[in-house]
Design a protein around this motif. Structure first.
Motif, PDB file in Angstrom:
ATOM      1  N   LEU A 132       0.806  -1.217   0.000  1.00  0.00           N
ATOM      2  CA  LEU A 132       0.000   0.000   0.000  1.00  0.00           C
ATOM      3  C   LEU A 132       0.841   1.269   0.000  1.00  0.00           C
ATOM      4  O   LEU A 132       0.324   2.358   0.227  1.00  0.00           O
ATOM      5  N   GLY A 133       2.146   1.143  -0.239  1.00  0.00           N
ATOM      6  CA  GLY A 133       2.994   2.309  -0.443  1.00  0.00           C
ATOM      7  C   GLY A 133       3.010   3.270   0.729  1.00  0.00           C
ATOM      8  O   GLY A 133       3.235   2.887   1.885  1.00  0.00           O
ATOM      9  N   ALA A 134       2.762   4.564   0.445  1.00  0.00           N
ATOM     10  CA  ALA A 134       2.854   5.617   1.459  1.00  0.00           C
ATOM     11  C   ALA A 134       1.866   5.424   2.601  1.00  0.00           C
ATOM     12  O   ALA A 134       2.039   6.006   3.673  1.00  0.00           O
ATOM     13  N   TRP A 135       0.841   4.617   2.402  1.00  0.00           N
ATOM     14  CA  TRP A 135      -0.130   4.324   3.463  1.00  0.00           C
ATOM     15  C   TRP A 135       0.555   3.762   4.706  1.00  0.00           C
ATOM     16  O   TRP A 135       0.139   4.019   5.826  1.00  0.00           O
ATOM     17  N   VAL A 136       1.616   3.001   4.504  1.00  0.00           N
ATOM     18  CA  VAL A 136       2.331   2.371   5.612  1.00  0.00           C
ATOM     19  C   VAL A 136       3.144   3.393   6.404  1.00  0.00           C
ATOM     20  O   VAL A 136       3.383   3.222   7.597  1.00  0.00           O
ATOM     21  N   VAL A 137       3.548   4.468   5.752  1.00  0.00           N
ATOM     22  CA  VAL A 137       4.409   5.466   6.392  1.00  0.00           C
ATOM     23  C   VAL A 137       3.612   6.577   7.054  1.00  0.00           C
ATOM     24  O   VAL A 137       3.937   7.007   8.172  1.00  0.00           O
ATOM     25  N   PHE A 138       2.553   7.048   6.410  1.00  0.00           N
ATOM     26  CA  PHE A 138       1.821   8.196   6.936  1.00  0.00           C
ATOM     27  C   PHE A 138       1.255   7.899   8.319  1.00  0.00           C
ATOM     28  O   PHE A 138       0.558   6.914   8.528  1.00  0.00           O
ATOM     29  N   ARG A 139       1.572   8.755   9.265  1.00  0.00           N
ATOM     30  CA  ARG A 139       1.152   8.682  10.659  1.00  0.00           C
ATOM     31  C   ARG A 139       1.540   7.355  11.324  1.00  0.00           C
ATOM     32  O   ARG A 139       0.888   6.912  12.259  1.00  0.00           O
ATOM     33  N   ASN A 140       2.626   6.769  10.837  1.00  0.00           N
ATOM     34  CA  ASN A 140       3.203   5.601  11.492  1.00  0.00           C
ATOM     35  C   ASN A 140       4.058   6.115  12.654  1.00  0.00           C
ATOM     36  O   ASN A 140       5.044   6.816  12.434  1.00  0.00           O
ATOM     37  N   PRO A 141       3.706   5.788  13.914  1.00  0.00           N
ATOM     38  CA  PRO A 141       4.447   6.331  15.061  1.00  0.00           C
ATOM     39  C   PRO A 141       5.926   5.982  15.055  1.00  0.00           C
ATOM     40  O   PRO A 141       6.730   6.704  15.655  1.00  0.00           O
ATOM     41  N   ALA A 142       6.297   4.896  14.383  1.00  0.00           N
ATOM     42  CA  ALA A 142       7.696   4.487  14.340  1.00  0.00           C
ATOM     43  C   ALA A 142       8.503   5.251  13.295  1.00  0.00           C
ATOM     44  O   ALA A 142       9.718   5.083  13.214  1.00  0.00           O
ATOM     45  N   MET A 143       7.834   6.093  12.505  1.00  0.00           N
ATOM     46  CA  MET A 143       8.505   6.851  11.441  1.00  0.00           C
ATOM     47  C   MET A 143       8.167   8.335  11.561  1.00  0.00           C
ATOM     48  O   MET A 143       7.470   8.901  10.724  1.00  0.00           O
ATOM     49  N   PRO A 144       8.661   9.011  12.599  1.00  0.00           N
ATOM     50  CA  PRO A 144       8.265  10.405  12.830  1.00  0.00           C
ATOM     51  C   PRO A 144       8.875  11.419  11.869  1.00  0.00           C
ATOM     52  O   PRO A 144       8.260  12.449  11.578  1.00  0.00           O
ATOM     53  N   THR A 145      10.065  11.141  11.358  1.00  0.00           N
ATOM     54  CA  THR A 145      10.810  12.167  10.611  1.00  0.00           C
ATOM     55  C   THR A 145      10.093  12.683   9.365  1.00  0.00           C
ATOM     56  O   THR A 145      10.041  13.895   9.140  1.00  0.00           O
ATOM     57  N   PRO A 146       9.513  11.835   8.512  1.00  0.00           N
ATOM     58  CA  PRO A 146       8.951  12.363   7.264  1.00  0.00           C
ATOM     59  C   PRO A 146       7.544  12.921   7.384  1.00  0.00           C
ATOM     60  O   PRO A 146       7.001  13.422   6.391  1.00  0.00           O
ATOM     61  N   GLN A 147       6.914  12.878   8.566  1.00  0.00           N
ATOM     62  CA  GLN A 147       5.474  13.100   8.652  1.00  0.00           C
ATOM     63  C   GLN A 147       5.009  14.467   8.144  1.00  0.00           C
ATOM     64  O   GLN A 147       4.038  14.563   7.389  1.00  0.00           O
ATOM     65  N   THR A 148       5.661  15.526   8.546  1.00  0.00           N
ATOM     66  CA  THR A 148       5.214  16.864   8.134  1.00  0.00           C
ATOM     67  C   THR A 148       5.284  17.023   6.621  1.00  0.00           C
ATOM     68  O   THR A 148       4.324  17.477   5.969  1.00  0.00           O
ATOM     69  N   LEU A 149       6.414  16.628   6.047  1.00  0.00           N
ATOM     70  CA  LEU A 149       6.581  16.747   4.604  1.00  0.00           C
ATOM     71  C   LEU A 149       5.674  15.783   3.853  1.00  0.00           C
ATOM     72  O   LEU A 149       5.130  16.118   2.799  1.00  0.00           O
ATOM     73  N   LEU A 150       5.491  14.588   4.403  1.00  0.00           N
ATOM     74  CA  LEU A 150       4.674  13.600   3.715  1.00  0.00           C
ATOM     75  C   LEU A 150       3.211  14.024   3.673  1.00  0.00           C
ATOM     76  O   LEU A 150       2.537  13.860   2.652  1.00  0.00           O
ATOM     77  N   LYS A 151       2.716  14.569   4.771  1.00  0.00           N
ATOM     78  CA  LYS A 151       1.328  15.046   4.793  1.00  0.00           C
ATOM     79  C   LYS A 151       1.120  16.115   3.723  1.00  0.00           C
ATOM     80  O   LYS A 151       0.143  16.079   2.967  1.00  0.00           O
ATOM     81  N   LYS A 152       2.053  17.028   3.641  1.00  0.00           N
ATOM     82  CA  LYS A 152       1.966  18.093   2.638  1.00  0.00           C
ATOM     83  C   LYS A 152       2.014  17.520   1.224  1.00  0.00           C
ATOM     84  O   LYS A 152       1.260  17.943   0.341  1.00  0.00           O
ATOM     85  N   ALA A 153       2.879  16.530   1.007  1.00  0.00           N
ATOM     86  CA  ALA A 153       3.040  15.952  -0.330  1.00  0.00           C
ATOM     87  C   ALA A 153       1.795  15.185  -0.759  1.00  0.00           C
ATOM     88  O   ALA A 153       1.367  15.272  -1.916  1.00  0.00           O
ATOM     89  N   ILE A 154       1.215  14.426   0.160  1.00  0.00           N
ATOM     90  CA  ILE A 154       0.006  13.663  -0.182  1.00  0.00           C
ATOM     91  C   ILE A 154      -1.133  14.611  -0.531  1.00  0.00           C
ATOM     92  O   ILE A 154      -1.844  14.415  -1.532  1.00  0.00           O
ATOM     93  N   CYS A 155      -1.296  15.649   0.280  1.00  0.00           N
ATOM     94  CA  CYS A 155      -2.359  16.626  -0.005  1.00  0.00           C
ATOM     95  C   CYS A 155      -2.119  17.322  -1.334  1.00  0.00           C
ATOM     96  O   CYS A 155      -3.058  17.548  -2.108  1.00  0.00           O
TER      97      CYS A 155
END
Length: 513
Positions: A393-416
């Protein structure tokens, strides 16, 4: 190298996580089974790393196997659908995804690395790779892996360099930056350290920062102004005085549209067959050494350019000059692969949990971590007939994954941004749903040295890629691609477009080595 690191990199051996001492310099033994041969889409080839341990270069080859007939030079890929990894008893013997081309992957921070955007800095990627499953380490063995690497650096004898100019130089000497090190190998002061005074973490950090700098140095050919100049396409732009990069403040999509209009208005009636006012590129103006094609940008490539920049709508995601938007899209690849295994329409019926359910059942849905070493990672998996829940499921696994905090801000912006949403107006649950099967847009420069294609590696040729988009753009218009990217249905390819589009993509090849 050496017997001890062979064992540790395979996850086995009594020395794993212990003090290696001089054992790390023993001649290689049997080595990891995964480097016995190169398993590519064309077949099996001899592996230049046979008898050694798993390494980055095991999946990201350049010219190490160029002398092997039929293999040639790659742009940091290995030519396989999915690369082999050391077996550790957890059922994994392949990477979940195809090894991506690493050239130009890390030219600036803030761009996503890996197909699902887990990393935003090269150092983060290197850290996770060296301590992770692809190198043979299980999720709860990070400290063992870190100590092992530090021990190899401490006790390296310099006996096994691949470059004869480095003969006899140890990691300790190289990291010291002393004058005894030849000037061309003397590292900048900010990367130097006294190994004898450093702890495991400090040594490991020094290693990953050096490798991070190496990754940042990988790029395609550019001129003094920073414009690409290694392909027939680049020469075509240069010969005609066409802009080769965006103006300050201009987006790459806007630049691509402007470039398209300039080219169309320079040809009689907009016809690709009559480039009366444009200078094309013929085979006398260049020569490929690493590609079996002429160095040309003819009327056929020009027709392909017009499809790519025009009716094909390819620039919506693969905008020039990098030919990627650095964002994420679901083009149907995960659905295609899943339905191939489980039958047409199966991906549409797959139960995918919402955010709270997913994070509360990390052992089922999310990848293994130190806290959850036995997690099944069903949604970052290769589809399997024996387990109908396994999918990618690609980025679905990373977005808001508590074990992967570093990309969250940028990833949320990119998905939107990819979905044309205002992040302030949608919930995280909706964004998670929108991220389903999203994969980072790959750049399409030098595809000739990076087959196979897609994150699944299922397309062995550019013709197969074009056929996939013909099929899935039609399915998107029918509304049967789950969570399809909104741009997918806009792709319009006529019967005669495919051949010229492939030729245009080949005009983006260069001799990377």
């Amino acid at each position: 190298g050496g017997e001890a690191s062979d064992k540790a990199a395979s996850g086995g051996g009594a020395r794993t996580g212990t003090d290696l001492g001089s054992a790390c310099n023993r001649p290689p033994g049997r080595g990891d089974a995964v480097v016995e041969s190169l398993e590519t889409i064309e077949g099996l080839y001899p592996n230049p790393y046979r008898g050694q341990a798993m390494s980055c270069a095991g999946c990201h080859l350049v010219d190490q196997a160029k002398s092997i007939a039929g293999f040639g030079v790659r742009a940091y890929t290995d030519g396989s659908h999915r690369s082999r990894i050391p077996e550790r008893g957890d059922g994994l013997d392949r990477t979940v995804r195809n090894s991506p081309n690493m050239v130009a992957m890390a030219l600036r921070d803030g761009l996503f690395l890996h197909h699902d955007g887990e990393f935003v800095r090269p150092e983060d990627l290197v850290r996770a790779s060296y301590l992770g499953r692809n190198m043979g380490w299980l999720a709860d063995e990070e400290l063992k892996a870190l100590h092992h690497i530090a021990e190899v650096v401490r006790h390296d004898s310099g006996a096994y360099p691949t470059d004869t100019d480095l003969g006899g130089l140890t990691y300790k000497e190289l990291l010291s930056g002393k004058n005894t090190v030849p000037a061309k190998f003397r590292i900048p002061a900010k990367f130097r350290m006294d190994i004898d005074k450093a702890n495991d973490s400090e040594i490991f950090e020094a290693v990953i920062h050096l490798v991070g700098q190496y990754l940042r140095a990988l790029d395609y050919s550019r001129d003094a102004k920073g414009d690409y100049n290694g392909t027939p396409y680049d020469l075509f732009l240069q010969k005609n005085g066409l802009p080769r990069s965006p103006d300050p403040g201009e987006s790459e999509v806007s630049y691509s549209k402007r470039l398209y209009n300039l080219v169309v208005n320079s040809t009689r009636g907009g016809s690709a067959a009559h480039a009366d006012h444009l200078s094309l590129v013929d085979a006398r103006e260049g020569q490929f050494k690493l590609h079996k094609q002429d160095f040309v940008f003819s009327e056929n490539e020009l027709a392909g350019f017009k499809t790519f920049f025009g009716s094909g709508q390819c620039i919506q995601c693969h905008s020039a000059p990098d030919f990627t938007d650095h964002l994420f899209h679901n083009t149907g690849v995960s659905q295609f692969e899943y339905d191939q295994v489980h039958g047409s329409g199966s991906f549409a019926k797959l139960h995918v949990p919402h955010l709270a359910e997913r994070n509360s059942q990390a052992d089922l849905y999310l990848p293994p971590t130190f806290e959850h070493p036995n997690a099944k990672s069903i949604f970052r998996s290769i589809p399997d007939t024996s387990e109908p829940l396994r999918a990618d499921l690609g980025a679905w696994v990373v977005f808001r994954n508590p074990a992967m905090p570093t990309p969250q801000t940028l990833l949320k912006k990119a998905i939107c941004q990819s979905l044309n949403w205002n992040c302030n107006e949608v919930t995280d649950d909706k964004i998670l749903d929108g991220s389903l099967a999203m994969i980072k847009t790959p750049a399409v420069r030098d595809l000739g040295q990076s087959a196979p294609y897609f994150h699944s590696g299922h397309a062995g040729t550019l013709e197969e890629v074009i056929r996939f988009y013909e099929t899935y753009s039609a399915l998107a218009r029918e509304g049967v691609v789950r969570n399809a990217d909104p741009r997918l249905k806009d792709i319009q390819l006529g019967e005669s477009d495919g051949k010229n589009l492939v030729l245009f993509l080949k005009s983006l090849n260069e001799d990377y080595n």
